[in-house]
Design a protein around this motif. Structure first.
Motif, PDB file in Angstrom:
ATOM      1  N   GLU A   1    -101.213  15.825   2.518  1.00 26.26           N
ATOM      2  CA  GLU A   1    -102.858  15.657   2.635  1.00 26.26           C
ATOM      3  C   GLU A   1    -103.367  17.141   2.812  1.00 26.26           C
ATOM      4  OE1 GLU A   1    -105.514  14.045   6.519  1.00 26.26           O
ATOM      5  OE2 GLU A   1    -104.237  12.285   5.525  1.00 26.26           O
ATOM      6  N   GLU A   2    -104.604  17.464   2.379  1.00 22.58           N
ATOM      7  CA  GLU A   2    -104.908  18.819   2.344  1.00 22.58           C
ATOM      8  C   GLU A   2    -105.437  19.019   3.950  1.00 22.58           C
ATOM      9  OE1 GLU A   2    -104.658  21.185   0.344  1.00 22.58           O
ATOM     10  OE2 GLU A   2    -103.929  19.947  -1.514  1.00 22.58           O
ATOM     11  N   ASN A   3    -105.529  20.109   4.369  1.00 20.96           N
ATOM     12  CA  ASN A   3    -106.167  20.528   5.624  1.00 20.96           C
ATOM     13  C   ASN A   3    -105.506  19.794   6.743  1.00 20.96           C
ATOM     14  OD1 ASN A   3    -108.104  22.420   4.073  1.00 20.96           O
ATOM     15  ND2 ASN A   3    -109.211  20.479   3.623  1.00 20.96           N
ATOM     16  N   LYS A   4    -104.298  19.725   6.618  1.00 23.32           N
ATOM     17  CA  LYS A   4    -103.643  19.019   7.789  1.00 23.32           C
ATOM     18  C   LYS A   4    -102.381  19.887   8.222  1.00 23.32           C
ATOM     19  CE  LYS A   4    -101.929  14.487   9.675  1.00 23.32           C
ATOM     20  NZ  LYS A   4    -101.461  13.015   9.202  1.00 23.32           N
ATOM     21  N   LYS A   5    -102.136  20.007   9.420  1.00 21.87           N
ATOM     22  CA  LYS A   5    -100.907  20.485   9.974  1.00 21.87           C
ATOM     23  C   LYS A   5     -99.767  19.735   9.514  1.00 21.87           C
ATOM     24  CE  LYS A   5    -102.146  23.095  13.994  1.00 21.87           C
ATOM     25  NZ  LYS A   5    -101.856  23.105  15.475  1.00 21.87           N
ATOM     26  N   MET A   6     -98.652  20.510   8.764  1.00 21.45           N
ATOM     27  CA  MET A   6     -97.339  19.743   8.650  1.00 21.45           C
ATOM     28  C   MET A   6     -96.187  20.013   9.653  1.00 21.45           C
ATOM     29  SD  MET A   6     -94.719  20.279   5.134  1.00 21.45           S
ATOM     30  CE  MET A   6     -95.803  19.447   4.104  1.00 21.45           C
ATOM     31  N   ILE A   7     -95.936  18.738  10.197  1.00 22.46           N
ATOM     32  CA  ILE A   7     -94.818  18.726  11.095  1.00 22.46           C
ATOM     33  C   ILE A   7     -93.671  18.010  10.776  1.00 22.46           C
ATOM     34  CG2 ILE A   7     -94.209  18.143  13.662  1.00 22.46           C
ATOM     35  CD1 ILE A   7     -96.579  20.081  13.525  1.00 22.46           C
TER      36      ILE A   7
ATOM     37  N   GLY B   1    -100.482  18.965   4.939  1.00 28.20           N
ATOM     38  CA  GLY B   1     -99.427  18.184   5.843  1.00 28.20           C
ATOM     39  C   GLY B   1     -99.402  16.822   5.320  1.00 28.20           C
ATOM     40  N   LEU B   2     -98.957  16.028   6.036  1.00 29.66           N
ATOM     41  CA  LEU B   2     -98.546  14.756   5.428  1.00 29.66           C
ATOM     42  C   LEU B   2     -99.497  13.632   5.999  1.00 29.66           C
ATOM     43  CD1 LEU B   2     -94.762  15.070   6.020  1.00 29.66           C
ATOM     44  CD2 LEU B   2     -95.953  15.185   3.762  1.00 29.66           C
ATOM     45  N   LYS B   3     -99.844  12.550   5.036  1.00 28.57           N
ATOM     46  CA  LYS B   3    -100.760  11.599   5.225  1.00 28.57           C
ATOM     47  C   LYS B   3    -100.245  10.475   6.135  1.00 28.57           C
ATOM     48  CE  LYS B   3    -104.072   8.637   2.954  1.00 28.57           C
ATOM     49  NZ  LYS B   3    -104.607   8.138   1.651  1.00 28.57           N
ATOM     50  N   ALA B   4    -100.729  10.295   7.151  1.00 30.82           N
ATOM     51  CA  ALA B   4    -100.379   9.134   8.140  1.00 30.82           C
ATOM     52  C   ALA B   4    -101.097   8.566   9.155  1.00 30.82           C
ATOM     53  CB  ALA B   4     -98.673   9.695   8.835  1.00 30.82           C
ATOM     54  N   HIS B   5    -100.828   7.692   9.981  1.00 28.63           N
ATOM     55  CA  HIS B   5    -101.761   7.171  11.143  1.00 28.63           C
ATOM     56  C   HIS B   5    -101.503   8.163  12.455  1.00 28.63           C
ATOM     57  CE1 HIS B   5    -104.066   4.338  13.784  1.00 28.63           C
ATOM     58  NE2 HIS B   5    -102.861   4.394  14.582  1.00 28.63           N
ATOM     59  N   SER B   6    -100.212   8.648  12.361  1.00 30.70           N
ATOM     60  CA  SER B   6     -99.788   9.576  13.368  1.00 30.70           C
ATOM     61  C   SER B   6     -99.926  10.885  12.866  1.00 30.70           C
ATOM     62  CB  SER B   6     -98.185   9.208  13.823  1.00 30.70           C
ATOM     63  OG  SER B   6     -97.557   9.592  12.971  1.00 30.70           O
ATOM     64  N   ASP B   7     -99.062  11.791  13.346  1.00 33.07           N
ATOM     65  CA  ASP B   7     -99.123  13.310  12.894  1.00 33.07           C
ATOM     66  C   ASP B   7     -98.378  13.375  11.567  1.00 33.07           C
ATOM     67  OD1 ASP B   7     -96.672  12.867  13.667  1.00 33.07           O
ATOM     68  OD2 ASP B   7     -96.458  14.804  14.854  1.00 33.07           O
ATOM     69  N   GLY B   8     -97.758  12.394  11.098  1.00 27.16           N
ATOM     70  CA  GLY B   8     -96.991  12.158   9.860  1.00 27.16           C
ATOM     71  C   GLY B   8     -95.648  12.766   9.795  1.00 27.16           C
ATOM     72  N   ASP B   9     -95.091  13.066  10.756  1.00 24.29           N
ATOM     73  CA  ASP B   9     -93.660  13.704  10.948  1.00 24.29           C
ATOM     74  C   ASP B   9     -92.735  12.653  10.201  1.00 24.29           C
ATOM     75  OD1 ASP B   9     -91.324  14.802  11.443  1.00 24.29           O
ATOM     76  OD2 ASP B   9     -91.951  15.602  13.403  1.00 24.29           O
ATOM     77  N   VAL B  10     -92.490  12.674   8.990  1.00 24.23           N
ATOM     78  CA  VAL B  10     -91.877  12.085   8.263  1.00 24.23           C
ATOM     79  C   VAL B  10     -90.145  11.919   8.585  1.00 24.23           C
ATOM     80  CG1 VAL B  10     -91.271  13.582   6.322  1.00 24.23           C
ATOM     81  CG2 VAL B  10     -91.128  11.027   5.933  1.00 24.23           C
TER      82      VAL B  10
ATOM     83  N   LEU C   1     -71.952   1.954  16.386  1.00 29.20           N
ATOM     84  CA  LEU C   1     -72.917   1.179  15.641  1.00 29.20           C
ATOM     85  C   LEU C   1     -73.769   2.191  14.867  1.00 29.20           C
ATOM     86  CD1 LEU C   1     -74.278  -0.416  18.987  1.00 29.20           C
ATOM     87  CD2 LEU C   1     -72.839  -1.502  17.086  1.00 29.20           C
ATOM     88  N   THR C   2     -73.996   1.708  13.546  1.00 31.28           N
ATOM     89  CA  THR C   2     -74.667   2.890  12.632  1.00 31.28           C
ATOM     90  C   THR C   2     -75.954   1.943  12.320  1.00 31.28           C
ATOM     91  OG1 THR C   2     -72.499   3.462  12.062  1.00 31.28           O
ATOM     92  CG2 THR C   2     -74.185   4.241  10.415  1.00 31.28           C
ATOM     93  N   GLY C   3     -76.901   3.052  11.890  1.00 30.66           N
ATOM     94  CA  GLY C   3     -78.149   2.555  11.499  1.00 30.66           C
ATOM     95  C   GLY C   3     -78.717   3.652  10.414  1.00 30.66           C
ATOM     96  N   ASN C   4     -79.282   3.308   9.423  1.00 28.63           N
ATOM     97  CA  ASN C   4     -80.093   4.364   8.448  1.00 28.63           C
ATOM     98  C   ASN C   4     -81.568   4.050   8.350  1.00 28.63           C
ATOM     99  OD1 ASN C   4     -80.953   2.253   6.117  1.00 28.63           O
ATOM    100  ND2 ASN C   4     -78.693   1.923   6.342  1.00 28.63           N
ATOM    101  N   GLY C   5     -82.365   5.174   8.063  1.00 26.81           N
ATOM    102  CA  GLY C   5     -83.793   5.096   8.057  1.00 26.81           C
ATOM    103  C   GLY C   5     -83.958   5.697   6.886  1.00 26.81           C
ATOM    104  N   TYR C   6     -85.357   5.319   6.050  1.00 29.80           N
ATOM    105  CA  TYR C   6     -85.951   5.908   5.173  1.00 29.80           C
ATOM    106  C   TYR C   6     -87.499   6.071   5.186  1.00 29.80           C
ATOM    107  CZ  TYR C   6     -87.906   6.831   0.188  1.00 29.80           C
ATOM    108  OH  TYR C   6     -88.440   7.167  -0.646  1.00 29.80           O
ATOM    109  N   ASP C   7     -87.991   7.220   5.034  1.00 26.77           N
ATOM    110  CA  ASP C   7     -89.484   7.160   5.387  1.00 26.77           C
ATOM    111  C   ASP C   7     -90.029   8.026   4.091  1.00 26.77           C
ATOM    112  OD1 ASP C   7     -91.866   6.117   6.012  1.00 26.77           O
ATOM    113  OD2 ASP C   7     -92.127   7.658   7.703  1.00 26.77           O
ATOM    114  N   THR C   8     -91.132   7.880   3.648  1.00 29.95           N
ATOM    115  CA  THR C   8     -91.960   8.890   2.769  1.00 29.95           C
ATOM    116  C   THR C   8     -93.376   9.011   3.012  1.00 29.95           C
ATOM    117  OG1 THR C   8     -92.270   9.193   0.379  1.00 29.95           O
ATOM    118  CG2 THR C   8     -92.422   7.116   1.166  1.00 29.95           C
ATOM    119  N   HIS C   9     -94.162  10.003   2.805  1.00 29.59           N
ATOM    120  CA  HIS C   9     -95.272  10.469   3.122  1.00 29.59           C
ATOM    121  C   HIS C   9     -95.955  11.203   2.061  1.00 29.59           C
ATOM    122  CE1 HIS C   9     -95.850   8.204   6.833  1.00 29.59           C
ATOM    123  NE2 HIS C   9     -94.857   9.064   7.405  1.00 29.59           N
ATOM    124  N   ALA C  10     -97.033  10.977   1.679  1.00 28.32           N
ATOM    125  CA  ALA C  10     -97.792  12.016   0.518  1.00 28.32           C
ATOM    126  C   ALA C  10     -98.324  12.892   1.441  1.00 28.32           C
ATOM    127  CB  ALA C  10     -98.865  10.955  -0.097  1.00 28.32           C
TER     128      ALA C  10
END
Length: 369
Positions: A220-226, A237-246, A209-218
């Protein structure tokens, strides 16, 4: 006859002692709960079919079937009462998902012998001792499901705090008419993993079974990038509701897509404060747990990170190893720029494309080891 089928399938499956919950083992490419419902509907044209599910699984059941899915409860009886709210036919046939191989002739006998409650049973073949005294085994009945009941009488019988083990006991306590028919050895109940040696239970499909995913985040200053659970040395870092781990967000969508379970927003909506600032690694672990108990194994994942900045060459292997350990599967991570085109090329954010493959957990192979 005007009959609704209820399949009780909300149990925790604790005695089954297997990574996959009992109701989610695959028969071919169907989970057991769907296999049982489809099989019985193949024997009889029911007016309606209602299936109870653990409240956390309702959305998943609805993805895979057109039957009416309702929330179950800790006790079988309360699950049944929830299901009965959706029943308006004269009769209702109630079965347990663990009775997977009920033969067609039992369904016919139930339909042809209506009463306040019609019940299949077996006679014991061994000596029966009760409280250290041998009793006449000809007077003992081993009760099975499914059972056919008059709907209004069953609803009335369950209007009590007293717990009953089956419909017969509730209706009998009300003074209703009980009719018995001979049951079948094929209706054996699956309680433990060793009980899977039933004639109608075919091995899981070998489908990939195969699946694909696409995501993008802008950015954001003064935030860790994970990214992929790895901290990246970056002033933004990346702007998101969570930690932004795109990367993980895209991977989760690929995994859910392969399973047919929807997308990340259905599991972790950005309107839910529980997920505000949460580590995406924790979200991925929850998805992996869901895939495991619903009968899937992860084969591999392939991830492409598209970013003009920051440079990710020194992080690709760290991300790959981290995700491979989390998934316990092969993972490949690639990184590229967008040749200065579009929002990624202008350095406004990051995009990720993921592909994941799954297979069904082969309980049949494990059983025969």
């Amino acid at each position: 006859m005007d009959v609704t089928l209820i399949v009780l399938s909300a149990g925790n499956s604790t005695r089954f002692s297997y990574p996959v919950k009992k109701q989610w083992i695959r028969i071919g490419n169907k989970p057991l709960w769907l296999y049982v419902a489809d099989r019985l509907n193949g024997f009889c044209r029911f007016a309606h079919t209602v299936i109870t599910a653990n409240k956390n699984d309702i959305r998943l059941y609805e993805k895979l079937s057109d039957y009416t899915i309702v929330a179950g409860a800790h006790e079988r009886q309360f699950s049944l009462k929830n299901a009965l709210k959706y029943v308006n036919t004269e009769y209702v046939m109630v079965t347990d998902v663990a009775r997977a191989c009920v033969p067609k002739d039992i369904i016919g006998e139930l339909i042809n012998n209506p009463a306040d409650c019609t019940v299949p049973y077996l006679k014991p073949v061994d000596t029966v001792v009760y409280q250290n005294s041998t009793i006449n085994r000809d007077e003992v009945k081993l009760i099975q499901t499914p059972q056919l009941s008059r709907t209004e009488i069953l609803k009335k019988a369950l209007q009590t705090d007293r717990l009953f083990t089956d419909e017969r006991a509730a209706i009998e306590a009300l003074g209703g008419e009980i009719r018995y028919i001979r049951g079948s050895e094929e209706s054996k109940k699956i309680t433990y993993f060793k009980d899977l040696n039933l004639p109608c239970l075919t091995p899981p499909s070998k489908d990939i079974l195969t699946g694909n995913g696409y995501d993008t985040h802008a950015f954001e200053e003064n935030k860790k990038m994970i990214l992929g659970g790895v901290e990246i040395d970056s002033p933004y870092g990346l702007k998101a509701h969570s930690d932004g781990d795109v990367v993980i967000h895209s991977l989760i969508d690929a995994l859910l897509g392969a399973a047919g379970f929807g997308d990340i927003g259905e599991f972790f909506p950005d309107t839910d404060e529980r997920y505000k600032g949460i580590s995406s690694v924790e979200l991925l672990k929850e998805v992996i747990n869901t895939l495991t108990y619903t009968g899937y194994e992860i084969i591999n994942a392939d991830i492409s990170i598209i970013a003009q900045k920051p440079k990710l060459k020194e992080y690709k292997t760290k991300i790959q190893r981290n995700l491979s350990n989390l998934l316990n599967a092969q993972v490949n991570v690639k990184a590229t720029t967008n040749e200065k085109m579009g929002f990624v090329g202008r350095g406004e954010g990051i995009a990720v494309i993921s592909t994941a493959t799954l297979k069904y957990k082969d309980w049949h192979e494990d059983y025969n080891r």
